[in-house]
Motif scaffolding. Sequence first.
Motif, mmCIF file in Angstrom:
data_model
loop_
_atom_site.group_PDB
_atom_site.id
_atom_site.type_symbol
_atom_site.label_atom_id
_atom_site.label_comp_id
_atom_site.label_asym_id
_atom_site.label_seq_id
_atom_site.Cartn_x
_atom_site.Cartn_y
_atom_site.Cartn_z
ATOM 1 N N MET A 1 16.162 92.931 40.087
ATOM 2 C CA MET A 1 14.489 92.963 40.577
ATOM 3 C C MET A 1 13.430 93.701 39.765
ATOM 4 O O MET A 1 14.008 94.713 38.791
ATOM 5 N N ASN A 2 12.625 93.741 39.932
ATOM 6 C CA ASN A 2 11.294 94.647 39.600
ATOM 7 C C ASN A 2 11.454 96.401 39.567
ATOM 8 O O ASN A 2 11.008 96.347 40.629
ATOM 9 N N GLU A 3 11.811 96.823 39.561
ATOM 10 C CA GLU A 3 12.020 98.983 39.659
ATOM 11 C C GLU A 3 10.590 98.984 40.395
ATOM 12 O O GLU A 3 10.419 99.522 41.304
ATOM 13 N N LEU A 4 9.789 98.920 39.848
ATOM 14 C CA LEU A 4 8.056 98.741 39.927
ATOM 15 C C LEU A 4 7.832 98.607 41.757
ATOM 16 O O LEU A 4 7.292 98.821 42.192
ATOM 17 N N LEU A 5 7.358 96.879 41.199
ATOM 18 C CA LEU A 5 7.894 96.554 41.830
ATOM 19 C C LEU A 5 8.396 96.693 43.463
ATOM 20 O O LEU A 5 7.427 96.041 44.968
ATOM 21 N N THR A 6 9.517 96.527 43.623
ATOM 22 C CA THR A 6 10.279 96.997 44.567
ATOM 23 C C THR A 6 10.110 98.190 45.230
ATOM 24 O O THR A 6 9.642 98.557 46.306
ATOM 25 N N ARG A 7 9.510 99.780 44.447
ATOM 26 C CA ARG A 7 9.049 100.846 44.727
ATOM 27 C C ARG A 7 8.014 100.305 46.465
ATOM 28 O O ARG A 7 7.584 100.891 46.639
ATOM 29 N N LEU A 8 6.853 99.714 45.750
ATOM 30 C CA LEU A 8 5.936 98.988 46.185
ATOM 31 C C LEU A 8 6.289 98.238 47.608
ATOM 32 O O LEU A 8 4.655 98.251 48.319
ATOM 33 N N GLY A 9 7.439 97.519 47.633
ATOM 34 C CA GLY A 9 7.126 97.088 49.591
ATOM 35 C C GLY A 9 7.778 95.734 48.753
ATOM 36 O O GLY A 9 7.622 94.687 49.853
ATOM 37 N N VAL A 10 7.616 95.081 47.639
ATOM 38 C CA VAL A 10 8.032 93.177 47.453
ATOM 39 C C VAL A 10 9.423 93.314 47.566
ATOM 40 O O VAL A 10 9.402 93.337 46.505
ATOM 41 N N PRO A 11 9.097 92.193 48.176
ATOM 42 C CA PRO A 11 10.631 91.788 48.382
ATOM 43 C C PRO A 11 10.513 90.998 47.335
ATOM 44 O O PRO A 11 10.426 90.735 46.910
ATOM 45 N N PRO A 12 12.574 91.443 47.456
ATOM 46 C CA PRO A 12 13.224 90.023 46.180
ATOM 47 C C PRO A 12 12.799 89.307 45.806
ATOM 48 O O PRO A 12 12.614 88.498 45.127
ATOM 49 N N ALA A 13 12.593 88.426 47.465
ATOM 50 C CA ALA A 13 12.802 87.324 47.253
ATOM 51 C C ALA A 13 11.247 86.937 46.604
ATOM 52 O O ALA A 13 11.190 85.374 46.171
ATOM 53 N N LEU A 14 9.816 87.456 46.768
ATOM 54 C CA LEU A 14 8.890 86.830 46.670
ATOM 55 C C LEU A 14 7.937 87.887 44.720
ATOM 56 O O LEU A 14 7.694 87.007 44.524
ATOM 57 N N GLN A 15 9.086 88.840 44.272
ATOM 58 C CA GLN A 15 9.117 88.993 42.942
ATOM 59 C C GLN A 15 9.707 87.522 42.114
ATOM 60 O O GLN A 15 9.384 87.235 41.040
ATOM 61 N N ALA A 16 10.230 86.654 42.688
ATOM 62 C CA ALA A 16 11.135 85.872 42.355
ATOM 63 C C ALA A 16 10.281 84.363 43.216
ATOM 64 O O ALA A 16 10.537 83.723 41.506
ATOM 65 N N TRP A 17 9.641 84.534 43.276
ATOM 66 C CA TRP A 17 8.679 83.308 43.834
ATOM 67 C C TRP A 17 7.491 83.437 42.879
ATOM 68 O O TRP A 17 7.210 82.528 42.610
ATOM 69 N N PHE A 18 6.484 84.667 42.646
ATOM 70 C CA PHE A 18 6.397 84.792 41.844
ATOM 71 C C PHE A 18 6.260 85.262 39.619
ATOM 72 O O PHE A 18 6.183 85.438 39.264
ATOM 73 N N ASP A 19 7.868 85.240 39.711
ATOM 74 C CA ASP A 19 8.290 84.993 38.608
ATOM 75 C C ASP A 19 8.291 86.726 38.064
ATOM 76 O O ASP A 19 7.418 86.787 36.984
ATOM 77 N N CYS A 20 8.686 86.875 38.282
ATOM 78 C CA CYS A 20 8.143 89.040 38.012
ATOM 79 C C CYS A 20 8.835 89.868 38.068
ATOM 80 O O CYS A 20 8.745 91.009 38.364
ATOM 81 N N GLU A 21 10.546 89.506 38.394
ATOM 82 C CA GLU A 21 11.601 90.311 39.078
ATOM 83 C C GLU A 21 11.845 91.028 37.172
ATOM 84 O O GLU A 21 12.331 92.740 37.599
ATOM 85 N N LYS A 22 11.377 90.814 36.300
ATOM 86 C CA LYS A 22 11.914 91.292 35.213
ATOM 87 C C LYS A 22 10.988 92.055 34.460
ATOM 88 O O LYS A 22 10.376 93.643 34.317
ATOM 89 N N GLU A 23 9.104 91.315 34.425
ATOM 90 C CA GLU A 23 8.395 92.372 33.940
ATOM 91 C C GLU A 23 7.043 91.592 34.547
ATOM 92 O O GLU A 23 7.137 90.294 34.961
ATOM 93 N N THR A 24 6.028 92.375 34.936
ATOM 94 C CA THR A 24 4.566 92.032 35.201
ATOM 95 C C THR A 24 3.764 92.092 34.751
ATOM 96 O O THR A 24 3.126 92.350 34.050
ATOM 97 N N VAL A 25 3.658 91.246 33.768
ATOM 98 C CA VAL A 25 1.907 90.034 32.926
ATOM 99 C C VAL A 25 2.689 88.697 33.042
ATOM 100 O O VAL A 25 4.016 88.280 32.918
ATOM 101 N N PHE A 26 1.630 88.221 33.147
ATOM 102 C CA PHE A 26 1.044 87.282 33.618
ATOM 103 C C PHE A 26 0.027 86.618 32.413
ATOM 104 O O PHE A 26 -0.667 86.784 32.242
ATOM 105 N N ASP A 27 0.126 85.772 32.446
ATOM 106 C CA ASP A 27 0.091 84.705 31.708
ATOM 107 C C ASP A 27 -1.277 83.536 31.776
ATOM 108 O O ASP A 27 -0.709 82.933 32.488
ATOM 109 N N TYR A 28 -2.305 84.128 31.214
ATOM 110 C CA TYR A 28 -3.373 83.188 32.019
ATOM 111 C C TYR A 28 -4.041 82.188 30.418
ATOM 112 O O TYR A 28 -5.084 81.282 31.031
ATOM 113 N N GLY A 29 -2.994 81.726 29.840
ATOM 114 C CA GLY A 29 -3.455 80.587 28.551
ATOM 115 C C GLY A 29 -3.937 81.508 27.475
ATOM 116 O O GLY A 29 -5.776 82.169 28.057
#
Length: 198
Positions: A1-29
């Motif tokens: 789980m991503n510690e920062l997102l967990t502190r914000l209240g983002v549930p683990p299942a949602l972190q997995a769904w957005f594929d951001c459990e490890k890092e919050t870096v999102f590629d736009y191409g």
Amino acid sequence: MNELLTRLGVPPALQAWFDCEKETVFDYGGAKEIFAAGFHKVPTTVNLWLGGNRSASEVVITHSVMEAIAFLTLHAGHYPRRDTLSFIATGNLPGMAQLQWIRQNFKKRKFTLVFGNDLLGALTDIKVAAGLKGQDTRLLLTGDDVRIQMKTQMRILSVPQVSLYAFEKAFGLRMGIRTRKPPVASTFLDQLKYGQSA
């Protein structure tokens, strides 16, 4: 789980769904959105970030992936089946080429626009909604008014009344595109970060 997102209240299942459990870096191409403690960089790019089910019946469009995560975190009860959702992040400045691509690749879908609860968010709603319908608009802020031009028609709205609804009414349109605004903050991410509740 991503510690920062967990502190914000983002549930683990949602972190997995957005594929951001490890890092919050999102590629736009070619461009990346980066979210860290005290830091949020959203790119200005011609590309898009896509998430969720590409064949979903509802497409949620926002300016950043983190706004999409915050929106879904705060509205999880409204969307018990995430497979019915597709998310698109446009970056800081939605362009006509992006909107044309969305229109061509997401035909016959229900669109929900999730932009800020301020003047810029309302103007973005107008620009994006018109673009999704194949109409280019020019928006010009002059003092306390916003001039909106579409084809050869121009309408003027006072700043306090600017909204997608007022735009539709002024031009005699019915776009069938929904907007969602945070009730107590400028953005859903701010609402999540600062623990504000409706």
